[in-house]
Design an enzyme around this catalytic site. Structure first.
Site: not given
Length: 489
Positions: A460, A464
């Site tokens: 992450h 995104d």
């Protein structure tokens, strides 16, 4: 004058610090040439064969098959120049065998790293057979090379003042050799103040195992931990020769194992490397997983049509790899790694595609180099080659490192989905479940279609959910309609 040279386990690269001897390719007394393969070892990366940089006669080997040695530990000694250890008297049966060593210069190729030999064909091995009369061994020659438990067949017993040190016997030994399973056990005893001369080994012929030393250490700590149980219990010990299961020194069967005890399996080799890498991935990478079901019917039809057209067969894994490289071209964030020291995301230009392969040695990840530049047939051929090498245990460290993205087809295990752990230091992994017939709405009607679950685990930090979702949706679109690949790339 004779030289006895010691060859140590070389630095195998890729951060490897140890290896396990799986098979000796030479015996004590064999004549070897420069860069002849002498031993097969198993590292955490692969099974490799180690070449000896010296030419001469093998005088000693250190470690039996199954022994784990650290880098820099002695592997064997070689008599170079003239026969020094175990040489028969003139006119003996081994004169011809020794002549090669007698004429060989005391030199080394310098190519001591695995896989870096001269490329010359290995010489035919010749055994030195013991002769009745044995030439004496000079103290100087013995001082140059420590002697392992396995020596040249015709070497005389060491006399006083010859400086001989057997495996497990230190220079200060007073009552003869102390048979110890490996130098690591001797080091453990020395660091913990255990006198090996006072131990009765539980191994064959009184061989002292690691467990014997650990028993003494536990007994010394017993007054601090409370009284020990009165009866002996079964144990499992991990030694330099692997795991020895189910018996105590007294020979109690495994059935007498104390309640609550269990089998200990050492984390080493491939299993240990996998454990370390997965643990590091979980510690350092904030991962997330997204998944989608896709109708793979058209992809399966496309594969059948391609293979029916003649030419090299195309594997399903190769088709999925082709889709992956196309998706990575559209979403390069997922073909990257994070440099936390510089606080930068490094997007990589080449796609080196790793794929998970289950072998008898455990899970390995062979790497297809420059997958982005290969067509489907080339990908299929490379997958086949690497898979065969993985099953045979002959993958090189270079073929197991450097991947930038991993494709994990866990559907071969009969499961639909998974949340795979990212192969550190990569940024993502695509997982593919089994393809099975399921009810599916196709063109407005309920039909039975070939359905697959696709999952993407991603770092992450590099992107995104929108980027990850876009990548996975593109992969799913190509699986459902392979023509999308031609239209959008």
């Amino acid at each position: 004058m004779a030289q006895v040279l010691e060859f140590k386990l070389p630095d195998l690269g890729e951060g490897l610090t140890e290896a396990e001897i799986t098979r000796w390719l030479v015996q004590v007394g064999d004549v070897v040439e420069v860069d002849q393969l002498v031993v097969e070892v198993e590292t955490a990366k692969a099974m490799v064969e180690v070449p000896c940089p010296y030419a001469g006669v093998i005088t000693a080997r250190f470690g039996e098959e199954g022994t784990e040695l650290p880098v820099g530990a002695p592997l064997l000694t070689v008599a170079v120049g003239t026969p020094a250890v175990g040489a028969p008297a003139p006119g003996g049966a081994a004169d011809d065998a020794l002549s090669g060593a007698a004429d060989a210069p005391a030199e080394t190729s310098g190519n001591v790293l695995v896989g870096y030999g001269t490329g010359a064909a290995p010489a035919r091995r010749r055994r030195i057979r013991p002769a009745r009369d044995v030439a004496p061994v000079s103290p100087a020659a013995r001082a140059e090379a420590p002697v392992a438990r396995e020596e040249a067949p015709s070497a005389p017993a060491a006399g006083p003042g010859q400086g001989t040190e057997l495996a497990g016997q230190g220079p200060d030994a007073e009552d003869g050799p102390v048979p110890v399973i490996s130098p690591l056990v001797r080091k453990l005893a020395r660091e913990n103040g255990v006198d090996l001369r006072e131990l009765a080994g539980s191994g064959p012929d009184g061989l002292i195992l690691r467990a014997d030393v650990e028993d003494v250490m536990r007994a010394a700590a017993a007054p601090l931990a409370g009284p020990a149980p009165a009866t002996a219990t079964a144990r499992t010990t991990a030694t330099g020769l692997g795991a020895t299961f189910g018996t105590t020194r007294e020979g109690a069967p495994a059935a007498s194992r104390a309640p609550g005890s269990g089998t200990r399996v050492p984390l080493r080799g491939v299993r240990g490397a996998v454990a370390d890498k997965l643990s590091r991935s979980r510690r350092e990478i904030p991962d997330a997983t997204t998944w989608v079901d896709a109708d793979a019917t058209e992809l399966m039809h496309a594969r059948v049509a391609m293979n029916a057209a003649g030419g090299p067969k195309v594997s399903l894994l190769a088709l999925l790899a082709r889709i992956c490289t196309a998706a990575l071209a559209r979403h390069p964030e997922l073909n990257s790694r994070v440099d936390m020291e510089a606080r930068e995301i490094v997007q990589l230009d080449e796609v080196h595609l790793g794929f998970a392969a289950q072998t008898e040695r455990g899970l390995v990840v062979p790497v297809v180099r420059d997958a982005h530049a290969r067509d489907t047939e080339s990908l299929s051929a490379e997958f086949a080659r690497l898979s065969e090498s993985a099953r045979a245990g002959t993958l090189t460290p270079g073929e197991l490192t450097g991947s930038t993205f991993t494709l994990n087809n866990y559907g071969v295990f009969g499961v639909d989905g998974s949340t795979p752990i990212i192969n550190h230091p990569e940024a993502a992994m695509l997982g593919v479940g089994r393809i099975v017939p399921k009810p599916w709405v196709h063109q407005g009607e309920l039909a039975v279609r070939q359905v697959v679950q696709l999952s993407l685990t991603f770092d992450h930090r590099v992107c995104d959910g929108g980027t990850a979702g876009g990548f996975l949706r593109f992969v799913a679109d190509c699986v459902e309609q392979p023509a999308v690949l031609l239209r959008k790339v």
